[in-house]
Motif scaffolding. Structure first.
Motif, PDB file in Angstrom:
ATOM      1  N   ARG A  13      29.409 -28.622  34.879  1.00 55.90           N
ATOM      2  CA  ARG A  13      28.417 -29.363  34.103  1.00 55.90           C
ATOM      3  C   ARG A  13      26.992 -29.100  34.591  1.00 55.90           C
ATOM      4  O   ARG A  13      26.070 -29.011  33.796  1.00 55.90           O
ATOM      5  CB  ARG A  13      28.708 -30.870  34.189  1.00 55.90           C
ATOM      6  CG  ARG A  13      29.977 -31.297  33.480  1.00 55.90           C
ATOM      7  CD  ARG A  13      30.132 -32.807  33.561  1.00 55.90           C
ATOM      8  NE  ARG A  13      28.976 -33.467  32.989  1.00 55.90           N
ATOM      9  CZ  ARG A  13      28.788 -33.658  31.697  1.00 55.90           C
ATOM     10  NH1 ARG A  13      29.694 -33.266  30.834  1.00 55.90           N
ATOM     11  NH2 ARG A  13      27.696 -34.265  31.257  1.00 55.90           N
ATOM     12  N   GLN A  14      26.818 -28.991  35.915  1.00 58.58           N
ATOM     13  CA  GLN A  14      25.457 -28.900  36.456  1.00 58.58           C
ATOM     14  C   GLN A  14      24.944 -27.465  36.545  1.00 58.58           C
ATOM     15  O   GLN A  14      23.749 -27.224  36.402  1.00 58.58           O
ATOM     16  CB  GLN A  14      25.431 -29.522  37.871  1.00 58.58           C
ATOM     17  CG  GLN A  14      25.855 -30.973  37.918  1.00 58.58           C
ATOM     18  CD  GLN A  14      24.671 -31.902  37.649  1.00 58.58           C
ATOM     19  OE1 GLN A  14      23.551 -31.468  37.489  1.00 58.58           O
ATOM     20  NE2 GLN A  14      24.933 -33.189  37.582  1.00 58.58           N
ATOM     21  N   ILE A  51      24.098 -43.655  46.400  1.00 57.49           N
ATOM     22  CA  ILE A  51      23.669 -44.005  45.035  1.00 57.49           C
ATOM     23  C   ILE A  51      22.430 -43.191  44.666  1.00 57.49           C
ATOM     24  O   ILE A  51      22.336 -42.613  43.568  1.00 57.49           O
ATOM     25  CB  ILE A  51      23.371 -45.516  44.939  1.00 57.49           C
ATOM     26  CG1 ILE A  51      24.652 -46.330  45.109  1.00 57.49           C
ATOM     27  CG2 ILE A  51      22.711 -45.853  43.601  1.00 57.49           C
ATOM     28  CD1 ILE A  51      24.433 -47.835  45.119  1.00 57.49           C
ATOM     29  N   SER A  52      21.490 -43.133  45.591  1.00 56.67           N
ATOM     30  CA  SER A  52      20.256 -42.383  45.344  1.00 56.67           C
ATOM     31  C   SER A  52      20.552 -40.895  45.129  1.00 56.67           C
ATOM     32  O   SER A  52      20.010 -40.263  44.222  1.00 56.67           O
ATOM     33  CB  SER A  52      19.331 -42.582  46.553  1.00 56.67           C
ATOM     34  OG  SER A  52      18.208 -41.765  46.454  1.00 56.67           O
ATOM     35  N   GLY A  59      19.910 -38.568  41.752  1.00 56.97           N
ATOM     36  CA  GLY A  59      19.205 -37.296  41.801  1.00 56.97           C
ATOM     37  C   GLY A  59      19.988 -36.180  41.127  1.00 56.97           C
ATOM     38  O   GLY A  59      19.410 -35.357  40.398  1.00 56.97           O
ATOM     39  N   MET A  60      21.295 -36.159  41.330  1.00 63.47           N
ATOM     40  CA  MET A  60      22.116 -35.106  40.733  1.00 63.47           C
ATOM     41  C   MET A  60      22.286 -35.318  39.226  1.00 63.47           C
ATOM     42  O   MET A  60      22.224 -34.372  38.440  1.00 63.47           O
ATOM     43  CB  MET A  60      23.487 -35.067  41.413  1.00 63.47           C
ATOM     44  CG  MET A  60      23.456 -34.617  42.863  1.00 63.47           C
ATOM     45  SD  MET A  60      22.859 -32.924  43.061  1.00 63.47           S
ATOM     46  CE  MET A  60      24.189 -31.994  42.313  1.00 63.47           C
ATOM     47  N   VAL A  61      22.495 -36.572  38.806  1.00 62.96           N
ATOM     48  CA  VAL A  61      22.735 -36.838  37.383  1.00 62.96           C
ATOM     49  C   VAL A  61      21.512 -36.482  36.543  1.00 62.96           C
ATOM     50  O   VAL A  61      21.627 -35.875  35.471  1.00 62.96           O
ATOM     51  CB  VAL A  61      23.120 -38.315  37.185  1.00 62.96           C
ATOM     52  CG1 VAL A  61      23.041 -38.695  35.704  1.00 62.96           C
ATOM     53  CG2 VAL A  61      24.524 -38.562  37.716  1.00 62.96           C
ATOM     54  N   PHE A  85      16.353 -33.003  41.811  1.00 62.21           N
ATOM     55  CA  PHE A  85      16.990 -32.439  43.003  1.00 62.21           C
ATOM     56  C   PHE A  85      16.237 -32.767  44.288  1.00 62.21           C
ATOM     57  O   PHE A  85      16.821 -32.787  45.357  1.00 62.21           O
ATOM     58  CB  PHE A  85      17.150 -30.923  42.827  1.00 62.21           C
ATOM     59  CG  PHE A  85      18.131 -30.565  41.735  1.00 62.21           C
ATOM     60  CD1 PHE A  85      19.455 -30.977  41.801  1.00 62.21           C
ATOM     61  CD2 PHE A  85      17.732 -29.843  40.623  1.00 62.21           C
ATOM     62  CE1 PHE A  85      20.354 -30.678  40.797  1.00 62.21           C
ATOM     63  CE2 PHE A  85      18.631 -29.537  39.609  1.00 62.21           C
ATOM     64  CZ  PHE A  85      19.939 -29.964  39.697  1.00 62.21           C
ATOM     65  N   TRP A  86      14.906 -33.015  44.174  1.00 59.23           N
ATOM     66  CA  TRP A  86      14.176 -33.432  45.369  1.00 59.23           C
ATOM     67  C   TRP A  86      14.749 -34.741  45.928  1.00 59.23           C
ATOM     68  O   TRP A  86      14.857 -34.917  47.140  1.00 59.23           O
ATOM     69  CB  TRP A  86      12.690 -33.603  45.042  1.00 59.23           C
ATOM     70  CG  TRP A  86      12.424 -34.610  43.947  1.00 59.23           C
ATOM     71  CD1 TRP A  86      12.353 -34.398  42.615  1.00 59.23           C
ATOM     72  CD2 TRP A  86      12.245 -36.027  44.133  1.00 59.23           C
ATOM     73  NE1 TRP A  86      12.133 -35.553  41.925  1.00 59.23           N
ATOM     74  CE2 TRP A  86      12.054 -36.586  42.832  1.00 59.23           C
ATOM     75  CE3 TRP A  86      12.209 -36.862  45.230  1.00 59.23           C
ATOM     76  CZ2 TRP A  86      11.841 -37.947  42.634  1.00 59.23           C
ATOM     77  CZ3 TRP A  86      12.001 -38.218  45.032  1.00 59.23           C
ATOM     78  CH2 TRP A  86      11.824 -38.749  43.745  1.00 59.23           C
ATOM     79  N   LEU A  87      15.130 -35.658  45.000  1.00 57.48           N
ATOM     80  CA  LEU A  87      15.700 -36.934  45.440  1.00 57.48           C
ATOM     81  C   LEU A  87      17.078 -36.720  46.066  1.00 57.48           C
ATOM     82  O   LEU A  87      17.413 -37.341  47.090  1.00 57.48           O
ATOM     83  CB  LEU A  87      15.810 -37.882  44.243  1.00 57.48           C
ATOM     84  CG  LEU A  87      16.387 -39.263  44.535  1.00 57.48           C
ATOM     85  CD1 LEU A  87      15.516 -40.021  45.523  1.00 57.48           C
ATOM     86  CD2 LEU A  87      16.532 -40.076  43.242  1.00 57.48           C
ATOM     87  N   ALA A  88      17.857 -35.829  45.442  1.00 56.31           N
ATOM     88  CA  ALA A  88      19.184 -35.548  45.991  1.00 56.31           C
ATOM     89  C   ALA A  88      19.086 -34.943  47.396  1.00 56.31           C
ATOM     90  O   ALA A  88      19.844 -35.324  48.297  1.00 56.31           O
ATOM     91  CB  ALA A  88      19.938 -34.595  45.055  1.00 56.31           C
TER      92      ALA A  88
END
Length: 635
Positions: free
Chosen positions: A250-251, A590-591, A595-597, A601-604
Motif C-alpha cells: 500500500r505504501q 500512535i504518533s 506519520g505512516m498513514v 514521514f518526518w513524524l514517523a
C-alpha cells in the motif's frame, strides 16, 4: 495527506464527537472532584501484573462497548426489509461491520482474556509477578496504542471498510486512501504487544511456579494460558508478516497480493494461518476458566485431568492445521479440500472429551448455582450447538452452499460468544474479589446472565435459517417477500436484549463500588492458590511461599485442617519498577502510525527515534543490573 477534521462529516461521526466530549467532561469532573489523579498516575506507571490485568479488562471492555454499539446499528438496519436506518447503508454499513469485527477480535475479546490471565495465572501458580514486569507493561501500552489508533479512524470519518479479514485486492488495489492503513497499523501495533505478552506468559508459567507445583499439578487455566501463548506466538507472527507485506504494497507499491506478480490467495493463506488459530486463542483460555469454575462450584476435583490437558494440546495443535477450510471455495482442489475437511472434523474429538469431562465433574458434585457457574453452564449447550454447525461447515461440498451466508455468521458467533464472551464474564464475576476486593451482586449478576443468554440465542439461532434461505453475509438490505423479515426482526430484538443485559452489569458495578461488599480472601470456598491471598491481591504476594504437594492444594489443606507448608527458599521476585517509559512508548507508536498513514514521514522518523531512545534508556537503567551489582558487592 491532510487530516479531514474540517469539512463534511456525517451525522453519526458528529454524534460520536459530541458523546465523547460529554462523557470526557463527566469523567474529568469526577476525577478532579474525587481526587483520582494520583491513582491514574500510579496506573500509568505500574508494572504489577494485577494492575496491568485491570487495565486490560478496563480498556478491553470500553472497546467491547463500542463494537457492541456497531452490532446494534447493523441489527437496526436489518430489522425490516428495504430499511433505511439513519445512514447505515452502503459504504457506511461496510465500515460498521469492519470496525465491529476488528474491534471485537483484536481490541476487546483477546485483551480481556489477557487481562484475566494477568490477574489470575501468577496467583494460581504461586508466582509473585510475570517473569518480565516491564515487558508486560510494554505489551499492554502497545495494545492500548493500537486500539486507540484504530478507533480514531472513525472520528476522522476514515474508518476502514474491508472487513476484519482485510481481503486483497479490496484492501490493496480498491481502497487506496488512509482508511485501510488505520486497519494495517492499528492491528500491527496491537499485535506486537500481544506477542510480547505471550512470551512473558510462557516464561512465567515454565519458570516461576511455586515449589512443588509440577506441570501435572497446575490448574487448568494456566495450562490453557500456556497453550494459548504458544498459539499467539506462532499465529500473530504470521499475521505480522502479512501486515508488513500489505504495508509495503500500500505504501511503496510492492505487489505481493495484486497485480501481475502477486496473488490475492497469498493473503488468504497468510491471514487464515493466523485467523483459524485465533478462534482457539479466544476459546482455550475460556475452557480453562470454565474448568476452574466448574470444579470450585461442584466441590469436586476435575474429572480426567490428564485427558483435559491432552485435549487442550490437541485442540491447539489441530487449530494450526486447518486454516484452509476457510478457503474451500477458492479452488485449492479436491485433495486439499479433503485433507482440511478431515483435520477440521478431528477437532470435534478433543472438544467432545472436554465437554463430557465437565459434565462428569458435575456428576455427583455439590453444585452451587452462582453467577460464574451459570455462565459456565450456559456455555456448554451453546458451544455444542456452535460445534455441530462447525462440523457441517467442514464438509467441503456442503460448504459451497453455506459459504458467505448468514449461516457462517451464526456459527462463528455461536462459537466465539458462547466460549469467549461467556468465559470472560464468568472470569470477571469469579475473580472480581482478587481485582477489587469486593463481590459483585449475585441477583443482578443472574439478571445479566439470563438476559444475555436469552438474547444471544434469539439473535443468532434465526440467522442459521436466514443463511439457509440464501441471505448473504455483509448484505445491508433485503426485500419483503423473501421470507426473511420475521427472522431478521427476531434477531434484532435479541441483539437489543443482549444490550439491555449490559445495563444490569453496569448497575451491578455501580452498586458494588457504592456499597463496597468486602469479599475476604476466600469468598467462593476455592481450591487453588489465589484464594490464599488477600483481596485485592497485594503487590507482594506469597510471602512466605507455599509448597505444593498435590493439585488443588489449598482445598486439601482446608479439608485436612492444616495450614499449607511454606518456605522462604524461592526464586527471587522479578523487580516491578514504577516507570512511565512503557506509556511513552505507546504514545510514540500512535504518533509513528499517524506519520505512516498520512505520509508524514518526518513524524514517523522522529517517533521511531523516540522509541529507540526509550529502549536505550531502559537498557542503561534496568533495575536488574543494579541488583546484580549489589549482589556481587555483597559477595
Amino acid at each position: 495527506m491532510k487530516l479531514p477534521i474540517v469539512g463534511f462529516m456525517p451525522s453519526d461521526v458528529i454524534a460520536a464527537w459530541i458523546f465523547t466530549f460529554v462523557v470526557g467532561a463527566i469523567i474529568t469532573i469526577y476525577v478532579l472532584k474525587r481526587r483520582k489523579l494520583p491513582l491514574i498516575w500510579d496506573y500509568m506507571r505500574t508494572t504489577n501484573h494485577r494492575k496491568i490485568g485491570t487495565l486490560y479488562l478496563l480498556f478491553g471492555f470500553v472497546f467491547f462497548l463500542r463494537a457492541g454499539i456497531d452490532a446494534l446499528l447493523m441489527r437496526s438496519q436489518l430489522a425490516l426489509p428495504n430499511n433505511h436506518f439513519w445512514l447505515i447503508q452502503g459504504e457506511k454499513y461496510n465500515e460498521v461491520f469492519t470496525t465491529h469485527g476488528t474491534i471485537m477480535i483484536f481490541f476487546a475479546a483477546m485483551p480481556m482474556l489477557l487481562g484475566l490471565m494477568n490477574v489470575a495465572v501468577p496467583l494460581q501458580i504461586g508466582a509473585r509477578d510475570l517473569a518480565f514486569p516491564y515487558l508486560n507493561a510494554i505489551g499492554f501500552w502497545l495494545f492500548f496504542a493500537g486500539g486507540v489508533f484504530f478507533n480514531l479512524s472513525f472520528f476522522f470519518n476514515q474508518a476502514p471498510s474491508v472487513g476484519w479479514t482485510g481481503y486483497a485486492p479490496l484492501s490493496t488495489e480498491y481502497t487506496p486512501g488512509p482508511n485501510t492503513n488505520f486497519y494495517v497499523f492499528g492491528v500491527q501495533v496491537s499485535g506486537l504487544g500481544t506477542i510480547l505478552t505471550a512470551i512473558n506468559l510462557i516464561v512465567t508459567i515454565l519458570r516461576h511456579r511455586a515449589p512443588g507445583m509440577k506441570l501435572t499439578r497446575m490448574p487448568l487455566f494456566p495450562w490453557a494460558a500456556l497453550f494459548t501463548s504458544w498459539l499467539i506466538l506462532i499465529a500473530f507472527t504470521v499475521l505480522a508478516i502479512a501486515l508488513y507485506l500489505m504495508m509495503f504494497e500500500r505504501q511503496f507499491g510492492a505487489a505481493f497480493f495484486s497485480g501481475d506478480e502477486g496473488d490475492p490467495v497469498y493473503w488468504q493463506h497468510l491471514f487464515w494461518i493466523f485467523g483459524h488459530p485465533e478462534v482457539y486463542i479466544l476459546a482455550l483460555p475460556a475452557f480453562g476458566i470454565f474448568s476452574d469454575i466448574i470444579t470450585t462450584f461442584s466441590k469436586k476435583r476435575i474429572f480426567g485431568y490428564p485427558a483435559m490437558v491432552v485435549s487442550l494440546a490437541l485442540i491447539g495443535f489441530l487449530g494450526l492445521m486447518v486454516w484452509a477450510h476457510h478457503m474451500f471455495t477458492v479452488g485449492l482442489g479436491a485433495m486439499a479440500n479433503t485433507f482440511f475437511a478431515i483435520t477440521t472434523m478431528m477437532i470435534a474429538i478433543p472438544t467432545g472429551v472436554k465437554v463430557f469431562n465437565w459434565l462428569f465433574t458435575m456428576r455427583g458434585g455439590i453444585i452451587r448455582f452462582t453467577t460464574p457457574m451459570l455462565f459456565a453452564l450456559g456455555f456448554i449447550p451453546s458451544f455444542v450447538m456452535g460445534g455441530v454447525t462447525g462440523v457441517m461447515l467442514s464438509v467441503s461440498a456442503a460448504d459451497f452452499q453455506y459459504h458467505d451466508t448468514h449461516f457462517v455468521v451464526a456459527h462463528f458467533h455461536y462459537v466465539i460468544i458462547s466460549s469467549t464472551i461467556l468465559g470472560i464474564f464468568a472470569g470477571i464475576y469469579y475473580w472480581f474479589p482478587k481485582i477489587t476486593g469486593y463481590l459483585l451482586d449475585e441477583k443482578l449478576g443472574k439478571w445479566h446472565f439470563w438476559l444475555f443468554l436469552f438474547g444471544f440465542h434469539m439473535t443468532f439461532l434465526p440467522m442459521h435459517l436466514t443463511g439457509l434461505n440464501g441471505m448473504q453475509r455483509r448484505a445491508y438490505v433485503y426485500y419483503a417477500g423473501e421470507g426473511l423479515t420475521a427472522l431478521n426482526f427476531t434477531s434484532t430484538v435479541g441483539a437489543f436484549l443482549m444490550g439491555i443485559s449490559m445495563l444490569f452489569f453496569f448497575w451491578n458495578l455501580y452498586k458494588t463500588f457504592r456499597f463496597k461488599p468486602i469479599a475476604g480472601n476466600d469468598p467462593w470456598d476455592g481450591r487453588t492458590l489465589e484464594w490464599t491471598q488477600a483481596s485485592p491481591s497485594p503487590e507482594n504476594t506469597f510471602e512466605p511461599m507455599p509448597v505444593v504437594h498435590t493439585s488443588d492444594p489449598y482445598w486439601f489443606a482446608k479439608k485436612s485442617g492444616h495450614a499449607m507448608i511454606t518456605t522462604d527458599d524461592v526464586r527471587p521476585m522479578p523487580p516491578s519498577p514504577q516507570t512511565i517509559l512503557p506509556f511513552l512508548t505507546g504514545i510514540l507508536m500512535i504518533s509513528l502510525s499517524f506519520g505512516m498513514v498520512y505520509h508524514w514521514f518526518w513524524l514517523a522518523v522522529l517517533s521511531g527515534a523516540g522509541v529507540f531512545a526509550i529502549m536505550f534508556i531502559r537498557n542503561v537503567s534496568d533495575e536488574r543490573i543494579k541488583m546484580e551489582k549489589g549482589e556481587k558487592i555483597h559477595e
